[in-house]
Design a protein around this motif. Structure first.
Motif: not given
Length: 348
Positions: A91-111
């Motif tokens: 939820l948010g602008g560039g910061k949360p979305i970019d971070v969540a995108k990378m984190a979901s890749d690391r966690l092998d889960c969707g976002f």
């Protein structure tokens, strides 16, 4: 024997419109995800809409980020693992979305992407932009499983964020030209479909420039639709080529030598004015780019960016060093050529 193949990853659902944030849980149900959600946000979006998200889920932990960084990615990964999360909601602008995108890749889960500002095409793309020192890393990751873009919420975002998103899209003009040039001269793989979609998206926004005004929810609708289309073009291409050329190299170099001076979208917008001049000369489409940006209230000059003329020229003459991506800048442009382009276009 034909043995070519490709894997195009796209969002399963895009929900866009007035008040659709309240339909977030229904959109998640459509994805048939397992496990509990984990919310990734930042202070302002959390204050504006965090409770509206939390109220839709029985059990949701969250983390609020002050900045996008590799440390923030690790923080989200650790917190989501501790919470045994099944998927992430950004939820948010560039910061949360970019971070969540990378984190979901690391966690092998969707976002799920829930933008609160239409400031960049990362809301739907499969690339994450993370700063580190004076460098910004563009990292490949999966696109969101779904995008929930509430135009009522987006229309209330600071106008400069919306104009940054507009400029980011309009810069597709020169990104596609650079991609075509690289295909002709360097045999870089080119997708006609992705290139056409990206070009059409930029043209649509330029054609709608007079309709994009502060406080109008229709403006948020137009811009968000364009950002989604641009992100889809990148997914089709399997790279950022449809939306990132010399103008982005210029912006990334500005981030190095004058960090924090202006928004990313505004920098690439000004960059596209000058790189279009390199493509087509004094009578080219750079005037259309400049006029559309000006109509929307986006910067078109160094002064409006808050950056001095010398820094603009330094960034333009050294932008080719940023990454191994062939563009109209080739192996670099001379200082004289850079000054001419920036002066004729009115950037300096």
């Amino acid at each position: 024997m034909f043995d070519k193949s490709t894997w195009i990853k796209l969002p399963r659902n895009v929900l866009q419109g007035h008040g659709v944030l309240d339909d977030l849980s229904a959109a998640v149900d459509e994805l048939y995800l397992s496990g509990d959600p984990f919310l990734v946000t930042s202070p302002s979006p959390n204050r504006i809409a965090g409770d509206r998200v939390r109220d839709q889920f029985d059990d949701i932990d969250s983390v609020s980020l002050d900045r996008a960084s590799f440390e923030s990615v690790e923080r989200v990964v650790d917190a989501a693992r501790e919470a045994d999360a099944g998927y992430l909601i950004a939820l948010g602008g560039g910061k949360p979305i970019d971070v969540a995108k990378m984190a979901s890749d690391r966690l092998d889960c969707g976002f799920i992407s829930v933008p609160t500002a239409a400031s960049h095409d990362g809301i739907v793309s499969g690339r994450s932009s993370i700063p580190e020192g004076d460098t910004r890393h563009s990292v490949a990751a999966d696109p969101p499983l779904a995008v929930v873009a509430d135009t009522e919420l987006l229309a209330e975002a600071p106008w400069e964020l919306t104009t940054a998103g507009c400029a980011d899209i309009i810069s597709n003009y020169t990104a596609v030209k650079d991609w075509e040039l690289a295909h002709r001269l360097k045999n870089v793989e080119y997708s006609e479909y992705a290139g056409a979609l990206s070009q059409m998206t930029a043209e649509m926004l330029v054609g709608s420039a007079d309709s994009i005004k502060p406080g109008l929810e229709e403006s948020a609708w137009i811009v968000t639709k364009a950002l989604v289309s641009s992100g889809v073009a990148m997914s089709i291409a399997g790279s950022s080529r449809p939306a990132s050329g010399a103008e982005h190299l210029f912006s990334h170099q500005l981030d190095r030598i004058a960090p924090g001076s202006a928004l990313h979208g505004h920098q690439v917008g000004v960059g596209s004015i000058m790189t279009e001049y390199f493509h087509s000369g004094a009578r080219g489409e750079w005037t259309d780019i400049r006029d559309a940006l000006s109509t929307m209230g986006a910067p078109t000059t160094a002064d409006e960016l808050g950056i001095d003329d010398e820094t603009i020229i330094e960034a333009l003459t050294t932008a080719h060093e940023i990454r191994d991506r062939y563009t109209i800048l080739g192996n670099g442009v001379s200082e004289e050529a850079a000054i001419e382009a920036a002066t004729i276009t009115g950037v300096i």
